[in-house]
Design a protein around this motif. Structure first.
Motif, mmCIF file in Angstrom:
data_model
loop_
_atom_site.group_PDB
_atom_site.id
_atom_site.type_symbol
_atom_site.label_atom_id
_atom_site.label_comp_id
_atom_site.label_asym_id
_atom_site.label_seq_id
_atom_site.Cartn_x
_atom_site.Cartn_y
_atom_site.Cartn_z
ATOM 1 N N ASP A 70 0.874 -1.168 0.000
ATOM 2 C CA ASP A 70 0.000 0.000 0.000
ATOM 3 C C ASP A 70 0.915 1.222 0.000
ATOM 4 O O ASP A 70 1.917 1.252 0.720
ATOM 5 N N SER A 338 0.718 -4.761 2.184
ATOM 6 C CA SER A 338 -0.710 -4.812 2.488
ATOM 7 C C SER A 338 -1.312 -6.012 1.768
ATOM 8 O O SER A 338 -0.967 -6.294 0.613
ATOM 9 N N LEU A 339 -2.232 -6.714 2.434
ATOM 10 C CA LEU A 339 -2.792 -7.941 1.866
ATOM 11 C C LEU A 339 -3.684 -7.656 0.665
ATOM 12 O O LEU A 339 -3.689 -8.412 -0.314
ATOM 13 N N ILE A 340 -4.442 -6.562 0.701
ATOM 14 C CA ILE A 340 -5.414 -6.299 -0.367
ATOM 15 C C ILE A 340 -4.737 -6.081 -1.724
ATOM 16 O O ILE A 340 -5.083 -6.757 -2.706
ATOM 17 N N PRO A 341 -3.763 -5.165 -1.878
ATOM 18 C CA PRO A 341 -3.112 -5.037 -3.193
ATOM 19 C C PRO A 341 -2.369 -6.292 -3.618
ATOM 20 O O PRO A 341 -2.260 -6.575 -4.816
ATOM 21 N N ILE A 343 -3.350 -9.468 -3.051
ATOM 22 C CA ILE A 343 -4.350 -10.383 -3.611
ATOM 23 C C ILE A 343 -4.819 -9.900 -4.982
ATOM 24 O O ILE A 343 -4.953 -10.685 -5.931
ATOM 25 N N ILE A 344 -5.053 -8.601 -5.109
ATOM 26 C CA ILE A 344 -5.528 -8.053 -6.384
ATOM 27 C C ILE A 344 -4.515 -8.292 -7.490
ATOM 28 O O ILE A 344 -4.855 -8.731 -8.601
#
Length: 406
Positions: A70, A338-341, A343-344
């Motif tokens: 992130d 960050s986990l979200i970016p 995974i994306i």
């Protein structure tokens, strides 16, 4: 006899069948048909495309761009500057209070290196400058009383008078006299200017990650009083010599001191916050910002005046100052895992690998010699079943060999 019940319209019956079919199809599971093509050249293309896509995501997206983090750009920043040094001209010694404008120590300031002084100007009448358009004249007829030229030095009186030197004449104006071109004296302040020292104190803050840092080393032994900036040994001593800044910007100091110019000091804070705070360091670069090779707007100068009284009359000294303007520009970017970016970008990478299949299918069905055979194997076509009685429909649906038509 009882009346026969009306039959529902055929359209309503067809709509109900369509709705039931859609509802039934909603719960179906579909899977693609897999065909193995024994073709080495096509296989090489397929694996090569997959490898290129994989290398792009692993090397560029994840390693270079660090897309698993992130990020935050544009840190909150404060800049405080302080100039030290003395110099001299043909007439006097100059200290910081006189050659630094403005004196507040902000991120933008000017160091005066040359001046053109018009001393003892008073309010009165005098010849207009020859640089002003339509200022030259032969008689009073050429001068219109009350005319005001926005680029001139005063209000015209309507008289044509001799110029300060030579045989030329210009229209007389009412204003601060004598005008600048008529009595200015040039003084050069740049002899000692390369040795001026500039302290640039910078602090940054990334609010998303609650991370703050400054560009000065925390020491109590008088370190800043005896150090100057060096990228290797004294990175956290932000004291620069003016000559060093001009040299790193690729400029000639003597030429720049005469014409003036704008130098940018760029401080870049690129921080990987997955590492320790000691790895987040400022990076300095220097370059000229004003258009050097455009004659109409090259150089840098400004005017100011010093006012005083002589025998009760308002008097001023007009100064046209040429100098080196320093613009301190701070930018940067901080990133943290960050986990979200992550995974994306992983999902995007896995999806993009399918581009290899699309490309090879296009080659297979367009350029291969047996493209019609491959097309027949890849795509199954089912014709609409013939309209017949219920018994024939039941026999058709119950025949297992009917699956061969799919």
């Amino acid at each position: 006899m009882e009346a026969a019940e009306p039959k529902p319209p055929a359209g309503a019956d067809a709509a109900r069948r369509l709705a039931r079919g859609c509802w039934s199809a909603f719960w179906d599971y579909e899977t693609p048909k897999v065909i193995v093509v024994k073709n080495r050249r096509l296989g090489v293309v397929y694996r090569a495309v997959q490898l290129l896509i994989l290398l792009y995501f692993v090397w560029y997206v994840f390693i270079v761009q660090k897309s698993y983090q992130d990020s935050e750009t544009g840190p909150e920043s404060s800049v405080i500057t302080k100039v030290k040094g003395i110099t001299f001209s043909e007439h006097k010694v100059w200290d910081v209070e006189e050659y630094v404008k403005p004196p507040e120590g902000g991120s933008v300031f000017s160091i005066i290196t040359r001046i053109e002084v018009t001393p003892s100007q008073t309010l009165g009448t005098c010849p207009e400058s020859m640089r002003v358009s339509n200022a030259t004249c032969d008689s009073d007829v050429d001068c219109v009383a009350g005319q005001l030229d926005m680029l001139g030095n005063g209000l015209r009186t309507g008289r044509c008078v001799p110029y300060y030197q030579g045989s030329a004449k210009t229209c007389e104006v009412s204003g601060w006299c004598p005008v600048e071109d008529g009595a200015s004296v040039s003084q050069f302040l740049g002899k000692m200017a390369p040795n001026f020292t500039i302290l640039i104190k910078n602090s940054i803050h990334y609010p998303k990650f609650q991370f703050s840092k400054g560009n000065i080393e925390h020491r109590k032994d008088g370190y800043l009083k005896r150090c100057t900036f060096d990228e290797v040994s004294d990175l956290y001593c932000p004291i620069f010599k003016l000559g060093f800044i001009v040299e790193r910007a690729g400029e000639n100091f003597t030429e720049l001191a005469h014409t003036g110019g704008v130098i940018g000091v760029i401080i870049n804070w690129d921080c990987d916050l997955d590492l320790s705070a000691s790895k987040c360091n400022p990076k300095y670069s220097f370059r000229r910002l004003d258009p050097k090779h455009v004659p109409a707007s090259s150089g840098y100068n400004f005017r100011f005046a010093k006012y005083y009284k002589v025998n009760g009359s308002a008097t001023r000294t007009l100064i046209k100052a040429y100098g080196i303007r320093i613009d301190v520009i701070v930018h940067g970017q901080a990133g943290k895992f960050s986990l979200i970016p992550t995974i994306i970008n992983l999902a995007t990478a896995l999806t993009s690998i399918g581009v290899g299949s699309f490309l090879c299918d296009w080659i297979l069905l367009t350029f291969m010699n047996k493209n019609k055979v491959y097309s027949h194997k890849k795509f199954d076509k089912m014709a609409d079943p013939p309209t017949s009685g219920p018994s024939q429909q039941n026999s058709t649906l119950s025949d297992p060999r009917g699956l061969a038509q799919l």
